[in-house]
Design a protein around this motif. Structure first.
Motif, short mmCIF file in Angstrom:
data_model
loop_
_atom_site.label_atom_id
_atom_site.label_comp_id
_atom_site.label_asym_id
_atom_site.label_seq_id
_atom_site.Cartn_x
_atom_site.Cartn_y
_atom_site.Cartn_z
N GLU A 181 -10.11 -3.84 -4.77
CA GLU A 181 -8.60 -4.27 -4.98
C GLU A 181 -7.78 -3.09 -5.19
O GLU A 181 -6.71 -3.20 -4.75
N SER A 209 -5.08 -2.32 -2.53
CA SER A 209 -3.77 -1.89 -3.16
C SER A 209 -2.95 -0.77 -2.65
O SER A 209 -1.76 -0.66 -2.42
N ASP A 220 0.33 -0.24 -0.59
CA ASP A 220 1.51 0.52 -0.73
C ASP A 220 1.57 1.57 0.33
O ASP A 220 3.13 1.97 0.60
#
Length: 133
Positions: free
Chosen positions: A120, A124, A128
């Protein structure tokens, strides 16, 4: 497995030990409550009722005749035993209520959210980086 080793395994389980401790403490607590009822609570109550000692309250069903003893119903002793039970039951109720209250407070406390897994975190970071372009 031999019977002795099986018994040792059974006796050393946590639940059995907890139960044994509870029974021993319960027995001691019962003696304390009995003393409270017999020595503290009942004398003033008997005095208020005209100097009655509850242990002496009996109903003679059949009078003694010769060598045959009298048949009596000792309802005073029953009253004392019932009061013992009520006091013990109330005390246990209050302890269980307190424990449930503490348990409820623990459950109500907000739990820390679980930490994200490595996958995760990486996803992420990728998201981003894609947003920047």
């Amino acid at each position: 497995m031999g019977m002795m080793s099986e018994f040792k395994e059974f006796a050393m389980k946590g639940n059995v030990m907890d139960m044994a401790v509870g029974i021993i403490i319960g027995g001691a607590f019962g003696k304390i409550v009995s003393s409270f009822v017999n020595d503290v609570l009942m004398p003033p109550l008997g005095s208020l009722l005209g100097g009655v000692d509850f242990k002496d309250l009996v109903y003679v069903w059949q009078e003694a005749a010769g060598d045959v003893p009298a048949v009596t119903v000792k309802y005073g002793n029953f009253i004392q035993t019932a009061l013992d039970f009520l006091i013990i039951a109330f005390a246990i109720f209050m302890m269980v209520k307190a424990m449930n209250s503490m348990k409820k407070k623990e459950e109500e406390a907000p739990a820390e959210p679980p930490k994200p897994s490595n996958e995760e975190v990486l996803l992420s970071e990728i998201r981003d980086l894609l947003k920047k372009d």
